[in-house]
Design a protein around this motif. Sequence first.
Motif, short mmCIF file in Angstrom:
data_model
loop_
_atom_site.label_atom_id
_atom_site.label_comp_id
_atom_site.label_asym_id
_atom_site.label_seq_id
_atom_site.Cartn_x
_atom_site.Cartn_y
_atom_site.Cartn_z
N MET A 1 0.83 -1.20 0.00
CA MET A 1 0.00 0.00 0.00
C MET A 1 0.87 1.25 0.00
O MET A 1 1.96 1.27 0.57
CB MET A 1 -0.92 0.01 1.23
CG MET A 1 -1.95 -1.10 1.26
SD MET A 1 -3.01 -1.05 2.71
CE MET A 1 -3.84 0.53 2.45
N ALA A 2 0.37 2.29 -0.66
CA ALA A 2 1.12 3.53 -0.76
C ALA A 2 1.16 4.23 0.60
O ALA A 2 0.24 4.14 1.40
CB ALA A 2 0.49 4.43 -1.81
N ASP A 3 2.24 4.95 0.83
CA ASP A 3 2.44 5.73 2.05
C ASP A 3 2.22 7.20 1.72
O ASP A 3 2.63 7.68 0.65
CB ASP A 3 3.86 5.47 2.56
CG ASP A 3 4.24 6.38 3.70
OD1 ASP A 3 4.86 7.43 3.44
OD2 ASP A 3 3.87 6.08 4.85
N ARG A 4 1.59 7.94 2.64
CA ARG A 4 1.27 9.34 2.32
C ARG A 4 2.51 10.18 2.02
O ARG A 4 2.46 11.07 1.16
CB ARG A 4 0.41 9.97 3.41
CG ARG A 4 1.13 10.43 4.66
CD ARG A 4 0.23 11.27 5.54
NE ARG A 4 -0.85 10.51 6.14
CZ ARG A 4 -1.93 11.05 6.69
NH1 ARG A 4 -2.08 12.36 6.70
NH2 ARG A 4 -2.85 10.29 7.25
N GLU A 5 3.60 9.90 2.70
CA GLU A 5 4.81 10.69 2.44
C GLU A 5 5.41 10.34 1.08
O GLU A 5 5.94 11.22 0.40
CB GLU A 5 5.84 10.50 3.56
CG GLU A 5 5.37 11.00 4.92
CD GLU A 5 4.85 12.44 4.88
OE1 GLU A 5 5.47 13.27 4.16
OE2 GLU A 5 3.85 12.73 5.53
N GLN A 6 5.31 9.08 0.70
CA GLN A 6 5.77 8.71 -0.64
C GLN A 6 4.92 9.40 -1.71
O GLN A 6 5.45 9.92 -2.70
CB GLN A 6 5.68 7.19 -0.82
CG GLN A 6 6.65 6.40 0.03
CD GLN A 6 6.40 4.90 -0.09
OE1 GLN A 6 5.28 4.46 -0.37
NE2 GLN A 6 7.44 4.10 0.12
N ILE A 7 3.60 9.43 -1.50
CA ILE A 7 2.72 10.08 -2.47
C ILE A 7 2.94 11.59 -2.45
O ILE A 7 2.95 12.24 -3.51
CB ILE A 7 1.24 9.75 -2.17
CG1 ILE A 7 0.99 8.24 -2.34
CG2 ILE A 7 0.32 10.54 -3.08
CD1 ILE A 7 1.18 7.73 -3.75
N ARG A 8 3.16 12.17 -1.29
CA ARG A 8 3.44 13.61 -1.21
C ARG A 8 4.69 13.96 -2.02
O ARG A 8 4.72 14.93 -2.78
CB ARG A 8 3.62 14.03 0.25
CG ARG A 8 3.54 15.55 0.44
CD ARG A 8 3.99 15.97 1.85
NE ARG A 8 3.43 15.17 2.91
CZ ARG A 8 2.26 15.38 3.48
NH1 ARG A 8 1.50 16.38 3.06
NH2 ARG A 8 1.84 14.61 4.47
N GLN A 9 5.72 13.12 -1.88
CA GLN A 9 6.96 13.34 -2.63
C GLN A 9 6.72 13.17 -4.12
O GLN A 9 7.20 13.96 -4.94
CB GLN A 9 8.03 12.37 -2.15
CG GLN A 9 9.35 12.46 -2.90
CD GLN A 9 10.04 13.80 -2.76
OE1 GLN A 9 9.92 14.45 -1.72
NE2 GLN A 9 10.75 14.23 -3.81
N GLN A 10 5.93 12.13 -4.49
CA GLN A 10 5.64 11.90 -5.90
C GLN A 10 4.86 13.05 -6.50
O GLN A 10 5.11 13.48 -7.63
CB GLN A 10 4.85 10.60 -6.06
CG GLN A 10 4.68 10.15 -7.50
CD GLN A 10 5.99 9.84 -8.18
OE1 GLN A 10 6.78 9.03 -7.69
NE2 GLN A 10 6.27 10.51 -9.30
#
Length: 453
Positions: A1-10
């Motif tokens: 599952m995606a992590d919010r910090e990973q998505i924020r960076q993306q």
Amino acid sequence: MADREQIRQQMSEDGVEYILAQFVDINGSPKVKMVPVAHFDDIIDEGAGFAGAAVWGMGQGPHSHDMLGRIDLDSYSVCPWTEGVARFASDLYVDDEPHPYDPRVNLKRVLDDARAEGYVFNTGIEPEHFLVTRDSDGKIQIFDPDNIDTLDKPCYDFKGIANVQGYLRDLMDGMAMLGWDPYQSDHEDANGQYELNFVYSDALTTADRYTFFKMMTSQFAKKYGAIATHMAKPFSDRTGSGGHVHYHVADANTGEDLFLDEGDDQGLGLSEFAYHFIGGILAHAPALCAVTSPTVNCYKRLQVGAGLTSARSGFTWTPAFITYGDNNRTQMIRTAGPGHLEDRTVSAANNPYLAFAAYLTAGLDGVRNRLDPGKANLGNNMYELGLEEIQRRGIRLLPQSLSEALQELKKDPVIQGALGVIADEFIKLKEAEYGEYHKQVTEWEVDRYLTMF
């Protein structure tokens, strides 16, 4: 599952400035709020607020508490038709509880129940659709910028596809950027009709992607001065648009295709599990049809008798017979390959969240009750048999109107159970839709009857 910090960076790397928090109504139509990226955390933890009574089929009145759309990080999709915007599919909550009238929430319930039994439902969809224009008097015409899409059999025609190559390339490039792995596009059987294929996934992901695909088609078509329509039958003399579903059930732990058996006595490469699943689909097909062909217009596509050859191309390519067989496109269920089934009756107008929930439930009912689909219907061109022979063989037909399909749905507790609380709302709204349609006096009626008597 995606992590919010990973998505924020993306999102930062992708230059995203705005987010579309998206859900669908009972018709599968995407609804959104646009949220500045600075409020990303808000729509994860709290959700984007919606008044449910403003949308069809959400089980709410003007007095109801807010629906809050909480985004699914795994559904992150940069919008390829514009810059700086991304979409997330959302699950609706009311009073901090998942909202059971949300089609996506309902599908997740059905998929979770299946996973608890050890099953994953994998699906792909063939998204047929038309490009049209609309005259000042409201009549539609096919979008044909080079004035060459006029063949009676235009399927796969080079000039026909070159006519809209920019549009198709935009879609294919967008899907590739999103990681969907698009692998084919073509001019379909009707003038102005196209299909693009992308690799299958689990049912929730495919439903999210099909919804986003429709959003993409609307925006890229607009760029070229066209309207993309996913209605089932915009032209009476042309083949309609399907959302053919390809599918198999996999083992939740190993990913093994539970439909596959190379030692199948019938030579189709299907397992006992698959045959029982087919048995469930065939048993519930009349009620299932209300969900997979949910508009009055869908039944202009699901014709029998002379209607099967009423399209300009010679065939409608839409079987309305409750049968299964080998690699034969005149069957409801085609065995596209070992362990791989296709249902050709599903309309492009389906809500994929409801359709997949109902379909999986019907199939697994067949598995649990070991329903026998009978022998495969092999070697028959169903279009040529004629209604009298079909009746003689005891082959059932799909409902020939939305009203008939809704009556079947009312009698089928299994398919109603697949929809949960949505079932009553769906029946009520669709009966009202049919009633409104039935009241209309059409141009055909006036032309035929005005001076007949």
